[in-house]
Design a protein around this motif. Structure first.
Motif, PDB file in Angstrom:
ATOM      1  N   SER A 187    -106.832 -18.950  -9.049  1.00 59.13           N
ATOM      2  CA  SER A 187    -106.808 -20.381  -8.770  1.00 59.13           C
ATOM      3  C   SER A 187    -108.083 -21.057  -9.284  1.00 59.13           C
ATOM      4  N   PHE A 188    -109.211 -20.373  -9.145  1.00 57.78           N
ATOM      5  CA  PHE A 188    -110.481 -20.907  -9.645  1.00 57.78           C
ATOM      6  C   PHE A 188    -110.414 -21.109 -11.155  1.00 57.78           C
ATOM      7  N   VAL A 242    -107.902 -22.803  -4.431  1.00 59.85           N
ATOM      8  CA  VAL A 242    -109.081 -23.661  -4.448  1.00 59.85           C
ATOM      9  C   VAL A 242    -108.713 -25.046  -3.919  1.00 59.85           C
ATOM     10  N   VAL A 265    -112.176 -23.212  -0.642  1.00 60.04           N
ATOM     11  CA  VAL A 265    -110.799 -22.733  -0.641  1.00 60.04           C
ATOM     12  C   VAL A 265    -110.107 -23.269   0.599  1.00 60.04           C
ATOM     13  N   GLY A 287    -119.086 -19.703  -7.028  1.00 56.49           N
ATOM     14  CA  GLY A 287    -118.491 -19.595  -5.699  1.00 56.49           C
ATOM     15  C   GLY A 287    -119.122 -20.499  -4.661  1.00 56.49           C
ATOM     16  N   LEU A 310    -113.691 -28.653  -5.956  1.00 60.09           N
ATOM     17  CA  LEU A 310    -114.820 -28.298  -6.807  1.00 60.09           C
ATOM     18  C   LEU A 310    -115.938 -29.284  -6.492  1.00 60.09           C
ATOM     19  N   PHE A 334    -109.737 -16.098  -7.457  1.00 53.98           N
ATOM     20  CA  PHE A 334    -110.240 -16.254  -8.819  1.00 53.98           C
ATOM     21  C   PHE A 334    -109.191 -16.760  -9.803  1.00 53.98           C
ATOM     22  N   PHE A 337    -109.560 -14.686 -13.249  1.00 59.58           N
ATOM     23  CA  PHE A 337    -110.167 -15.959 -13.630  1.00 59.58           C
ATOM     24  C   PHE A 337    -109.744 -16.352 -15.039  1.00 59.58           C
ATOM     25  N   ILE A 350    -119.335 -19.431 -15.305  1.00 58.19           N
ATOM     26  CA  ILE A 350    -118.582 -18.779 -14.227  1.00 58.19           C
ATOM     27  C   ILE A 350    -118.547 -17.276 -14.438  1.00 58.19           C
ATOM     28  N   LEU A 387    -117.541 -24.461  -4.623  1.00 58.85           N
ATOM     29  CA  LEU A 387    -116.116 -24.698  -4.445  1.00 58.85           C
ATOM     30  C   LEU A 387    -115.731 -24.423  -3.000  1.00 58.85           C
TER      31      LEU A 387
END
Length: 301
Positions: free
Chosen positions: A85-86, A188, A180, A175, A191, A83, A226, A209, A178
């Motif tokens: 990295s997201f 991540v 990983v 989720g 996208l 999260f 996040f 999000i 995306l």
């Protein structure tokens, strides 16, 4: 799809038959492809005739596109390590989308133009299906009443939302959209799914999000990581942050009207709307219990 030298993903657009929507999406992707981003985005593959969109008469005129295959894994529902990295990836995407000019008018309306986006879902139609549900939904009266309450709650805020800063937004980051890295699931890799990209309120991006993090097994930690990643790239104004609770409700109301519209036009059977009604009503209950804590986390960062 693959051959000896390359792999690709075939996407058939099942939700609409509007070529302009796809061309706008691809215009955005074309500009993003020219940037040095720390994550990948879908890259359309041209057919032998140079086209990137193909009509499928055997599929009742639906359209299809081929995209380059992107290495990576879809995160599990209960994973939380990605999260941060997201958030950073979403912030970077928001920053670059603010500068993207696809040279075309967006086809999708912003979220706050809720009533114009779903012509079949007039206020009277929504009130009828929610407060006097037809037979297939009689046992969902409480859930539908809760959804109608949310719909009514945001109605008075829609014009005010139109005054917030605008730019292009992805509009559907979650989720499922995306990937990983297989070697490091905290990072991540890509996208995906820019179908709903349009010009909208900038704060709608993180609000979508955040609304999807409600009910996560590690909700507070996920929200904190996040937001730390996102706000490290994008600093929203006080007015934008103050609007996040309403924007999260707006996301849920939009999804509900999307499925009501599909039911009314005959695209979906009643069981699809029944399932979504139960899920979204559950989301609203959790959102009601979680919003104050979420905002405390956001405002403390």
């Amino acid at each position: 799809m693959e051959n000896k030298t390359r792999r690709a993903v075939l996407r058939i657009y099942d939700t609409h038959k509007d070529k302009d929507k796809i061309l706008f999406e691809h215009a955005v992707l074309g500009q993003l492809a020219a940037l040095d981003l720390p994550f990948r985005v879908p890259a359309p593959v041209r057919a032998a005739d140079g086209n990137i969109v193909v009509e499928l008469p055997e599929k009742d005129g639906k359209f299809a596109c081929l995209f380059q295959y992107i290495e990576g894994d879809s995160p599990g529902d209960e994973e939380a390590g990605f999260f941060g990295s997201f958030g950073e990836a979403a912030g970077i995407l928001s920053a670059v989308l603010a500068e993207v000019n696809p040279g075309q008018v967006p086809v999708y309306r912003p979220y706050y133009e809720l009533r114009q986006s779903y012509p079949l879902c007039s206020p009277e139609a929504v009130r009828g299906i929610c407060l006097n549900p037809p037979q297939p939904f009689k046992d969902l009266e409480q859930e539908l009443a809760l959804l109608y309450e949310a719909y009514e709650h945001i109605a008075g805020s829609l014009e005010q939302l139109a005054g917030l800063p605008h730019q292009l937004v992805h509009g559907d980051l979650n989720g499922s959209n995306l990937l990983v890295h297989s070697s490091d699931r905290r990072q991540v890799a890509a996208l995906l799914d820019f179908e709903f990209c349009t010009r909208d309120v900038r704060a709608m991006e993180p609000a979508v999000i955040l609304s999807g993090l409600v009910g996560h097994a590690e909700e507070q930690a996920a929200v904190q990581e996040f937001w730390r990643g996102f706000s490290g790239v994008i600093r929203l104004s006080g007015a934008e942050i103050e609007a996040i609770p309403v924007l999260m409700l707006l996301r849920k109301a939009d999804v509900f009207l999307h499925f009501v519209s599909r039911y009314l036009e005959g695209t979906d059977e009643a069981d699809v709307l029944r399932e979504q009604t139960g899920l979204l009503a559950g989301d609203l209950r959790q959102l009601s219990a979680s919003t104050a804590q979420m905002m405390d986390i956001i405002c403390s960062e």
